[in-house]
Scaffold this motif. Structure first.
Motif, PDB file in Angstrom:
ATOM      1  N   PRO A  26       0.836  -1.215   0.000  1.00  0.00           N
ATOM      2  CA  PRO A  26       0.000   0.000   0.000  1.00  0.00           C
ATOM      3  C   PRO A  26       0.866   1.259   0.000  1.00  0.00           C
ATOM      4  N   GLU A  27       0.339   2.265  -0.655  1.00  0.00           N
ATOM      5  CA  GLU A  27       1.056   3.535  -0.738  1.00  0.00           C
ATOM      6  C   GLU A  27       0.977   4.267   0.594  1.00  0.00           C
ATOM      7  N   THR A  28       2.035   4.935   0.939  1.00  0.00           N
ATOM      8  CA  THR A  28       2.042   5.742   2.160  1.00  0.00           C
ATOM      9  C   THR A  28       0.990   6.845   2.061  1.00  0.00           C
ATOM     10  N   SER A  29       0.208   7.001   3.110  1.00  0.00           N
ATOM     11  CA  SER A  29      -0.824   8.056   3.132  1.00  0.00           C
ATOM     12  C   SER A  29      -0.337   9.245   3.968  1.00  0.00           C
ATOM     13  N   LYS A  30      -0.832  10.384   3.596  1.00  0.00           N
ATOM     14  CA  LYS A  30      -0.515  11.614   4.331  1.00  0.00           C
ATOM     15  C   LYS A  30      -1.841  12.332   4.646  1.00  0.00           C
ATOM     16  N   LEU A  31      -2.069  12.695   5.932  1.00  0.00           N
ATOM     17  CA  LEU A  31      -3.318  13.335   6.355  1.00  0.00           C
ATOM     18  C   LEU A  31      -3.105  14.823   6.637  1.00  0.00           C
ATOM     19  N   PHE A  32      -4.088  15.606   6.218  1.00  0.00           N
ATOM     20  CA  PHE A  32      -4.069  17.049   6.451  1.00  0.00           C
ATOM     21  C   PHE A  32      -5.347  17.425   7.199  1.00  0.00           C
ATOM     22  N   LEU A  60     -14.534  21.754   9.488  1.00  0.00           N
ATOM     23  CA  LEU A  60     -13.384  20.880   9.701  1.00  0.00           C
ATOM     24  C   LEU A  60     -13.258  19.982   8.484  1.00  0.00           C
ATOM     25  N   ARG A  61     -12.026  19.960   7.905  1.00  0.00           N
ATOM     26  CA  ARG A  61     -11.786  19.116   6.727  1.00  0.00           C
ATOM     27  C   ARG A  61     -10.549  18.259   6.978  1.00  0.00           C
ATOM     28  N   VAL A  62     -10.689  16.969   6.676  1.00  0.00           N
ATOM     29  CA  VAL A  62      -9.567  16.029   6.755  1.00  0.00           C
ATOM     30  C   VAL A  62      -9.347  15.443   5.363  1.00  0.00           C
ATOM     31  N   ASP A  63      -8.156  15.715   4.791  1.00  0.00           N
ATOM     32  CA  ASP A  63      -7.789  15.163   3.483  1.00  0.00           C
ATOM     33  C   ASP A  63      -6.792  14.029   3.677  1.00  0.00           C
ATOM     34  N   VAL A  64      -6.983  12.951   2.937  1.00  0.00           N
ATOM     35  CA  VAL A  64      -6.010  11.856   2.910  1.00  0.00           C
ATOM     36  C   VAL A  64      -5.397  11.829   1.508  1.00  0.00           C
ATOM     37  N   GLY A  65      -4.092  12.058   1.438  1.00  0.00           N
ATOM     38  CA  GLY A  65      -3.411  12.099   0.149  1.00  0.00           C
ATOM     39  C   GLY A  65      -2.276  11.102   0.077  1.00  0.00           C
ATOM     40  N   TYR A 124      -9.514  24.108  19.220  1.00  0.00           N
ATOM     41  CA  TYR A 124      -9.480  22.697  18.833  1.00  0.00           C
ATOM     42  C   TYR A 124      -8.048  22.274  18.512  1.00  0.00           C
ATOM     43  N   SER A 125      -7.638  21.172  19.082  1.00  0.00           N
ATOM     44  CA  SER A 125      -6.369  20.511  18.753  1.00  0.00           C
ATOM     45  C   SER A 125      -6.723  19.071  18.409  1.00  0.00           C
ATOM     46  N   ILE A 126      -6.619  18.730  17.111  1.00  0.00           N
ATOM     47  CA  ILE A 126      -7.214  17.498  16.594  1.00  0.00           C
ATOM     48  C   ILE A 126      -6.134  16.578  16.020  1.00  0.00           C
ATOM     49  N   THR A 127      -6.253  15.315  16.344  1.00  0.00           N
ATOM     50  CA  THR A 127      -5.466  14.269  15.691  1.00  0.00           C
ATOM     51  C   THR A 127      -6.429  13.371  14.934  1.00  0.00           C
ATOM     52  N   ALA A 128      -6.179  13.234  13.613  1.00  0.00           N
ATOM     53  CA  ALA A 128      -7.016  12.390  12.768  1.00  0.00           C
ATOM     54  C   ALA A 128      -6.239  11.127  12.419  1.00  0.00           C
ATOM     55  N   SER A 129      -6.864   9.976  12.606  1.00  0.00           N
ATOM     56  CA  SER A 129      -6.215   8.696  12.317  1.00  0.00           C
ATOM     57  C   SER A 129      -6.979   7.980  11.199  1.00  0.00           C
ATOM     58  N   TYR A 130      -6.185   7.533  10.184  1.00  0.00           N
ATOM     59  CA  TYR A 130      -6.760   6.824   9.041  1.00  0.00           C
ATOM     60  C   TYR A 130      -6.344   5.373   9.127  1.00  0.00           C
ATOM     61  N   ALA A 131      -7.319   4.462   9.028  1.00  0.00           N
ATOM     62  CA  ALA A 131      -7.030   3.039   9.188  1.00  0.00           C
ATOM     63  C   ALA A 131      -6.436   2.406   7.940  1.00  0.00           C
ATOM     64  N   GLY A 132      -6.505   3.123   6.802  1.00  0.00           N
ATOM     65  CA  GLY A 132      -5.983   2.591   5.548  1.00  0.00           C
ATOM     66  C   GLY A 132      -7.005   1.782   4.792  1.00  0.00           C
ATOM     67  N   ASP A 133      -6.663   1.432   3.546  1.00  0.00           N
ATOM     68  CA  ASP A 133      -7.496   0.557   2.726  1.00  0.00           C
ATOM     69  C   ASP A 133      -6.579  -0.313   1.889  1.00  0.00           C
ATOM     70  N   ALA A 134      -7.067  -0.918   0.835  1.00  0.00           N
ATOM     71  CA  ALA A 134      -6.256  -1.836   0.034  1.00  0.00           C
ATOM     72  C   ALA A 134      -5.098  -1.142  -0.665  1.00  0.00           C
ATOM     73  N   SER A 135      -5.252   0.161  -0.942  1.00  0.00           N
ATOM     74  CA  SER A 135      -4.224   0.866  -1.710  1.00  0.00           C
ATOM     75  C   SER A 135      -3.417   1.854  -0.888  1.00  0.00           C
ATOM     76  N   ALA A 137      -1.901   3.021   2.958  1.00  0.00           N
ATOM     77  CA  ALA A 137      -1.558   2.565   4.293  1.00  0.00           C
ATOM     78  C   ALA A 137      -2.191   3.464   5.351  1.00  0.00           C
ATOM     79  N   ALA A 138      -2.255   2.943   6.554  1.00  0.00           N
ATOM     80  CA  ALA A 138      -2.757   3.743   7.667  1.00  0.00           C
ATOM     81  C   ALA A 138      -1.849   4.944   7.896  1.00  0.00           C
ATOM     82  N   GLY A 139      -2.440   6.008   8.429  1.00  0.00           N
ATOM     83  CA  GLY A 139      -1.660   7.207   8.715  1.00  0.00           C
ATOM     84  C   GLY A 139      -2.407   8.129   9.664  1.00  0.00           C
TER      85      GLY A 139
END
Length: 455
Positions: A26-32, A60-65, A124-135, A137-139
């Motif tokens: 899986p490709e490395t993910s980056k969250l904004f 509030l917007r969370v982008d996964v790139g 607000y001080s926010i940490t967003a966690s992404y579990a990942g998918d098939a393509s 990776a988590a981030g």
């Protein structure tokens, strides 16, 4: 792309080579994590550090790139955003201790990001966690921003143009905003002449932002407060302080100046005259009272009593009745029969206005007996006599002897008059009156023809 392992084979000169496994990870993910603001003109700003509640939108917007993605004030730059590869899918979990966003889970849309309105003002001080998918990776990623409380203005008003001394003082306050958010809540504190006063304050009406027929109406709240604080007569100043709430900032009003006027005094006049009237020489006590206002002190002025337009002489006695009512009394006695219209006047004091009693009662003064007789007697011809019946009624329980006398009019010297009671007769007569009415015959004679009236 998604992770997998495959075998590659090649053929050369009719023979087979060995297979070699290839693994795709899986490709490395980056969250904004960022704040997006939209002003009233619809202009978006990405990566804002602050916003004001109800002033446009705070999102509030969370982008996964991908690993090479970047973020600027115009938004994310990524292979997904430029449609060069598939976009991340799945969900992001938010960790924001002490805020309503803590524990929230957002689903990514088909463009690889998730959005939601920021629910309330706060930091607000926010940490967003992404579990990942098939393509991908988590981030995880972090972001912080502040949504400031909307400003407010509070204005006090009186329930009525002014107040009277000792009456309950009614006030209400309007909280206005230029916010497109929910209705304000909170509490209101009242102050009179610089002193905090106890008051029951509650929201009478409120409303959030709405548009009706193209006309915007901003969030507002009306607080009603009732206080029974004792205020002196004169000018006073009221101020209110709005506490604010989660979304709205506190505010303090400008002073409101109002007047407290003297209370009405309304003298209440009373006396208990005997049935049938007050006897000549009998003493009667007349009383007048002035009650205090509901929340006022006792009246302290003077009370004068009048018989018609004439001041009744004598000593006025004062007392305070239960509840603070001022009571005054005076004794009267009369030497002549007649009727008297009694009234009372209160002088007023610092807190109560001067006032006259209304609808003065009539006091009748009578003698020991009342005599009822016909208004006239008709004698048909000279030398004849006429008679009528006199009714003598005792007053005030009188019993005893009553002397009667009659005298012809000097202008009618030919006339004669007399009384008859039983066997007794004469121009003077003594009659014993008991507890009931007594009758006497009145006789009249003349040697001339005319109408003779007796009174």
């Amino acid at each position: 792309l998604f992770p997998y392992t495959t075998l590659f084979r090649s053929t050369y000169g009719g023979s087979y080579s060995n297979s070699a496994p290839v693994t795709v990870t899986p490709e490395t993910s980056k969250l904004f994590v960022n704040l997006v603001t939209i002003n009233v003109n619809g202009v978006r700003t990405y990566g804002a550090s602050s916003a004001t509640y109800g002033s446009g939108y705070a999102i509030l917007r969370v982008d996964v790139g991908d690993a090479s993605a970047s973020f600027s004030s115009s938004g994310i730059s990524s292979l997904c955003a430029s449609h060069q590869e598939s976009c991340p899918t799945g969900k992001v979990a938010l960790r924001a201790p002490g805020s309503p966003l803590d524990g929230t889970t957002l689903s990514l849309n088909n463009e690889g990001y998730a959005e939601m309105l920021v629910p309330s003002a706060g930091t607000y001080s926010i940490t967003a966690s992404y579990a990942g998918d098939a393509s991908f990776a988590a981030g995880s990623g972090t972001g912080s921003f502040t949504v400031a409380k909307a400003s407010t203005a509070v204005t006090p008003s009186l329930l009525g143009p002014s107040g009277a001394y000792g009456a309950s003082l009614g006030m209400y306050s309007n909280v206005t905003t230029s916010s497109g958010g929910v209705a304000p809540s909170g509490t209101m504190q009242y102050a009179l002449d610089g002193n905090t006063v106890p008051a029951t304050s509650f929201i009478f009406s409120s409303g959030g932002y709405k548009v009706t027929n193209g006309v915007p109406a901003y969030a507002y709240a009306t607080f009603e407060g009732i206080t029974s604080t004792l205020l002196s007569v004169g000018n006073h100043t009221a101020m209110v302080q709005y506490s604010g709430d989660t979304n709205y900032a506190p505010s303090t009003s400008q002073p409101l100046t109002f007047s407290v006027v003297q209370a009405k005094s309304y003298p209440n006049l009373q006396f208990n005259a005997p049935t049938g009237g007050l006897l000549i020489g009998q003493t009667l006590t007349i009383t007048a009272s002035v009650s205090p206002a509901t929340y006022g002190l006792s009246p302290t002025g003077t009370i004068a009593f009048y018989d018609g337009a004439t001041l009744i002489p004598g000593t006025v006695s004062y007392s305070l009745l239960p509840g603070g009512t001022l009571s005054a009394s005076i004794s009267v006695s009369y030497s002549k029969v007649g009727t008297h219209i009694i009234s009372a006047t209160y002088s007023g004091d610092a807190n109560y206005a001067s006032e006259n009693s209304t609808g003065g009662p009539v006091l009748s003064v009578v003698g020991p007996v009342s005599i009822q007789q016909p208004s006239f007697m008709y004698i048909a011809s000279p030398g004849q006599t006429g008679s009528s019946t006199l009714t003598i009624t005792p007053n005030g329980g009188f019993t005893g002897a009553v002397s009667l006398a009659c005298t012809p009019d000097p202008k009618a010297s030919e006339s004669t008059c007399s009384f008859t009671s039983g066997t007794n007769s004469g121009s003077t007569l003594q009659v014993n009156v008991g507890t009931g009415a007594t009758t006497v015959t009145f006789n009249d004679g003349t040697t001339a023809s005319h109408t003779d009236r007796k009174s």
